[in-house]
Design a protein around this motif. Structure first.
Motif, PDB file in Angstrom:
ATOM      1  N   ASP A 287       9.629   7.387  -1.453  1.00 18.60           N
ATOM      2  CA  ASP A 287       9.130   7.355  -0.503  1.00 18.60           C
ATOM      3  C   ASP A 287       9.244   5.999   0.260  1.00 18.60           C
ATOM      4  O   ASP A 287       9.204   5.039  -0.353  1.00 18.60           O
ATOM      5  CB  ASP A 287       7.576   7.664  -0.988  1.00 18.60           C
ATOM      6  CG  ASP A 287       7.176   8.764  -1.307  1.00 18.60           C
ATOM      7  OD1 ASP A 287       7.768   9.752  -1.070  1.00 18.60           O
ATOM      8  OD2 ASP A 287       6.191   9.068  -2.081  1.00 18.60           O
ATOM      9  N   ASN A 288       9.548   6.329   1.543  1.00 15.37           N
ATOM     10  CA  ASN A 288       9.572   5.180   2.528  1.00 15.37           C
ATOM     11  C   ASN A 288      10.786   4.107   2.071  1.00 15.37           C
ATOM     12  O   ASN A 288      10.618   3.099   2.279  1.00 15.37           O
ATOM     13  CB  ASN A 288       8.245   4.056   2.286  1.00 15.37           C
ATOM     14  CG  ASN A 288       6.954   4.962   2.834  1.00 15.37           C
ATOM     15  OD1 ASN A 288       7.147   5.749   3.799  1.00 15.37           O
ATOM     16  ND2 ASN A 288       5.876   4.651   2.254  1.00 15.37           N
ATOM     17  N   GLU A 396      -1.842  -3.884   1.912  1.00 18.73           N
ATOM     18  CA  GLU A 396      -1.472  -2.165   1.270  1.00 18.73           C
ATOM     19  C   GLU A 396      -0.035  -2.243   1.314  1.00 18.73           C
ATOM     20  O   GLU A 396       0.504  -1.854   0.606  1.00 18.73           O
ATOM     21  CB  GLU A 396      -2.139  -1.391   2.304  1.00 18.73           C
ATOM     22  CG  GLU A 396      -3.544  -1.236   2.074  1.00 18.73           C
ATOM     23  CD  GLU A 396      -4.289  -0.059   3.221  1.00 18.73           C
ATOM     24  OE1 GLU A 396      -3.215   0.261   4.071  1.00 18.73           O
ATOM     25  OE2 GLU A 396      -5.216   0.340   3.227  1.00 18.73           O
ATOM     26  N   GLU A 399       1.131  -4.176  -1.650  1.00 22.83           N
ATOM     27  CA  GLU A 399       0.965  -3.248  -2.947  1.00 22.83           C
ATOM     28  C   GLU A 399       2.038  -2.109  -3.119  1.00 22.83           C
ATOM     29  O   GLU A 399       2.394  -1.901  -4.122  1.00 22.83           O
ATOM     30  CB  GLU A 399      -0.499  -2.891  -2.723  1.00 22.83           C
ATOM     31  CG  GLU A 399      -1.520  -3.669  -3.002  1.00 22.83           C
ATOM     32  CD  GLU A 399      -2.938  -3.288  -2.784  1.00 22.83           C
ATOM     33  OE1 GLU A 399      -2.982  -2.009  -2.178  1.00 22.83           O
ATOM     34  OE2 GLU A 399      -4.078  -3.849  -3.274  1.00 22.83           O
ATOM     35  N   ARG A 400       2.331  -1.606  -1.878  1.00 19.26           N
ATOM     36  CA  ARG A 400       3.397  -0.580  -1.928  1.00 19.26           C
ATOM     37  C   ARG A 400       4.707  -1.054  -2.438  1.00 19.26           C
ATOM     38  O   ARG A 400       5.494  -0.518  -3.289  1.00 19.26           O
ATOM     39  CB  ARG A 400       3.610   0.107  -0.691  1.00 19.26           C
ATOM     40  CG  ARG A 400       2.348   0.926  -0.279  1.00 19.26           C
ATOM     41  CD  ARG A 400       2.903   1.970   1.118  1.00 19.26           C
ATOM     42  NE  ARG A 400       3.303   1.133   2.149  1.00 19.26           N
ATOM     43  CZ  ARG A 400       2.231   0.749   3.251  1.00 19.26           C
ATOM     44  NH1 ARG A 400       1.140   1.141   3.001  1.00 19.26           N
ATOM     45  NH2 ARG A 400       2.821   0.178   4.209  1.00 19.26           N
ATOM     46  N   ALA A 403       4.676  -2.038  -6.039  1.00 20.21           N
ATOM     47  CA  ALA A 403       4.630  -0.567  -7.044  1.00 20.21           C
ATOM     48  C   ALA A 403       5.779  -0.507  -7.750  1.00 20.21           C
ATOM     49  O   ALA A 403       5.889   0.181  -8.716  1.00 20.21           O
ATOM     50  CB  ALA A 403       3.863   0.340  -6.030  1.00 20.21           C
ATOM     51  N   TRP A 404       6.926  -0.669  -6.915  1.00 25.08           N
ATOM     52  CA  TRP A 404       8.343  -0.336  -7.394  1.00 25.08           C
ATOM     53  C   TRP A 404       9.137  -1.771  -7.744  1.00 25.08           C
ATOM     54  O   TRP A 404       9.889  -1.442  -8.546  1.00 25.08           O
ATOM     55  CB  TRP A 404       8.967   0.431  -6.518  1.00 25.08           C
ATOM     56  CG  TRP A 404       9.359   0.009  -5.214  1.00 25.08           C
ATOM     57  CD1 TRP A 404       8.520   0.218  -3.980  1.00 25.08           C
ATOM     58  CD2 TRP A 404      10.297  -0.953  -4.643  1.00 25.08           C
ATOM     59  NE1 TRP A 404       9.070  -0.572  -3.010  1.00 25.08           N
ATOM     60  CE2 TRP A 404      10.197  -1.192  -3.455  1.00 25.08           C
ATOM     61  CE3 TRP A 404      11.440  -1.520  -5.359  1.00 25.08           C
ATOM     62  CZ2 TRP A 404      10.805  -2.021  -2.620  1.00 25.08           C
ATOM     63  CZ3 TRP A 404      12.161  -2.208  -4.485  1.00 25.08           C
ATOM     64  CH2 TRP A 404      12.083  -2.643  -3.282  1.00 25.08           C
TER      65      TRP A 404
END
Length: 478
Positions: A287-288, A396, A399-400, A403-404
């Motif tokens: 994603d993204n 946010e 955080e995204r 996350a990876w």
């Protein structure tokens, strides 16, 4: 898993036989002694490799590790290439274990000392013998459990010997400074002497159960069989995807495997059962994130069969590992995670947050600092975090990314810790982190861009929070 049974019809059979030979003269072989800890570390490495090559770990590698967002974006989406990298690391790790076995084999009284190096070299070349080498799945499980029991007893012996050394030092201290007039009550010196006597007895009992009093022939024979079994398992797991490995034949009826020399044209590989299948080798969707093959580590053509597996683990110059920044960037990412978690879990930041942010900024190379400063200036000139909604958007976004990016950084730190273990930690038999999970093969440009985004977003969140509270530290540095 598979294990060797016997060597048949090969040259110098008495030198290549992996069975336990009787010591010269018929006497009892001497124990390993202090080298028991080196032998236990080698057995632990072999047990860890055995667990890492199990069906469960193989499924986890192909389904989770290689398809994770951080590995896909920073390293590569070519799963065949990642499998070759994992195979190269397993073989390099097995080579180190085999080298340790060879060092101990020279102290054996049987013929194994003259044969193990040749056996392992021929096994890797796929030309050990003109006939087949029988291997048993149940046999290796039995030997691995036996090794693990020895390792556990040796690890406990190491701990108890440390306690014994402290008690002996304390006893020498009391003997030196004890007064000439005896006391009516039991003195501290007498208590220490009683504890010392009990501890010595405990150490003697553990020496019998551990590798300390075992013969070199027994220990080396056990490890040599495990080395051959682990290599056969590597060929079974990675053979269909990695050129240069000798083929392995598996008989369905008897659960036996056979290593066949390279000149043989018959190449039959076992199929993974349906319940262990990870699906077709395909590119994952992140994603993204736009997925590309960021760093071709080595060619995946079948014509280029690797002869020196350790060379495949050398990162390219354009990678983070090639620049020698893997651990440094990993620590910076982990510290950024800590700062963000502190702000997320408490309304007021801790007292040490300013020092942590300053440490994070000083941890960056000069070029990366300049990139962060430049982007922060542009951000503040254009809009800046004027309200809470925009600050929440920055948070946010950070955080995204973490996350990876965070798991790859944490795996990098763990990988370095596992490579520089002290003796006590070397007795850990759990599967270890692979290099393909770390920042070593990550594209440097992509990694630095992600770190800059994290630091800029974190700085804007701090900027807004401190402005809202009227902090004297406004604006923040990072």
């Amino acid at each position: 898993m598979v294990v060797t049974k016997s060597w048949r019809n090969g040259p110098d059979r008495e030198c290549l036989d992996l069975r336990l030979d009787e010591p010269a003269g018929g006497g009892k072989a001497s124990g390993i002694g202090i080298l028991a800890f080196e032998a236990a570390a080698t057995m632990c490495r072999l047990a860890s490799l055995h667990r890492s090559l199990s069906d469960t770990e193989n499924l986890k590698l192909r389904s989770d590790t290689m398809r994770s967002r951080g590995v896909a974006y920073l390293n590569s989406t070519d799963q065949a290439l990642l499998l070759r990298l994992a195979c190269a690391e397993f073989i390099a790790d097995l080579d180190r274990a085999a080298a340790a076995v060879s060092r101990l084999a020279f102290r054996c009284q049987g013929g194994l000392a003259q044969g193990f190096d040749r056996v392992y070299t021929d096994l890797k070349a796929g030309s050990a013998y003109p006939d087949r080498l029988g291997l048993s799945v149940k046999g290796v499980e039995k030997r691995m459990k036996r090794m693990e029991r020895r390792v556990a007893a040796t690890a406990r012996l190491y701990e108890e010997m440390e306690v014994l050394a402290m008690l002996e030092a304390s006893n020498r201290k009391w003997d030196r400074y004890s007064g000439p007039i005896p006391l009516q009550k039991p003195s501290k010196a007498e208590t220490v002497k009683l504890e010392l006597k009990s501890q010595r007895q405990k150490v003697l009992q553990l020496k019998e159960k551990s590798l300390w009093n075992q013969s070199y022939d027994m220990a080396v024979c056990l490890m040599a069989e495990a080395v051959c079994a682990v290599f056969a398992r590597i060929c079974t797991v990675f053979g269909p995807f990695v050129p240069g490995l000798p083929p392995v034949l598996v008989s369905r009826g008897t659960s036996r495997a056979t290593v066949v020399p390279a000149p043989c044209k018959l190449r039959l590989y076992p199929r993974f059962p349906a319940k262990h299948s990870s699906g077709p080798l395909e590119r994952p969707v992140v994603d993204n994130v736009i997925i590309t093959n960021s760093c071709p580590i080595f060619s995946s053509t079948k014509e280029s069969e690797p002869k020196h597996w350790s060379r495949l683990l050398q990162p390219a110059p354009h990678t983070v590992g090639g620049a020698g920044l893997a651990l440094r960037y990993a620590n910076a990412i982990a510290l950024a995670e800590k700062v963000l978690m502190t702000r997320s879990n408490s309304s007021e930041p801790e007292k040490g947050e300013a020092a942590a942010r300053e440490e994070l900024y000083e941890m960056l190379p000069a070029g990366l600092r300049a990139m962060v400063r430049s982007k922060l200036r542009d951000c503040w000139k254009q809009r800046g975090p004027k309200d809470g909604r925009m600050a929440q958007g920055w948070k946010e976004a950070v955080e995204r990314i973490l996350a990876w990016l965070g798991p790859v950084a944490n795996d990098t730190i763990q990988w370095h810790e596992e490579q520089h273990m002290d003796r006590r930690q070397r007795f850990d038999r759990r599967p270890r982190v692979l290099m393909l999970q770390t920042l070593h093969f990550s594209d440097r440009e992509k990694t630095e861009a992600a770190i800059v985004e994290v630091l800029v977003g974190l700085s804007c969140v701090c900027w807004y929070e401190e402005r809202r509270r009227g902090s004297s530290r406004f604006p923040c540095k990072t």
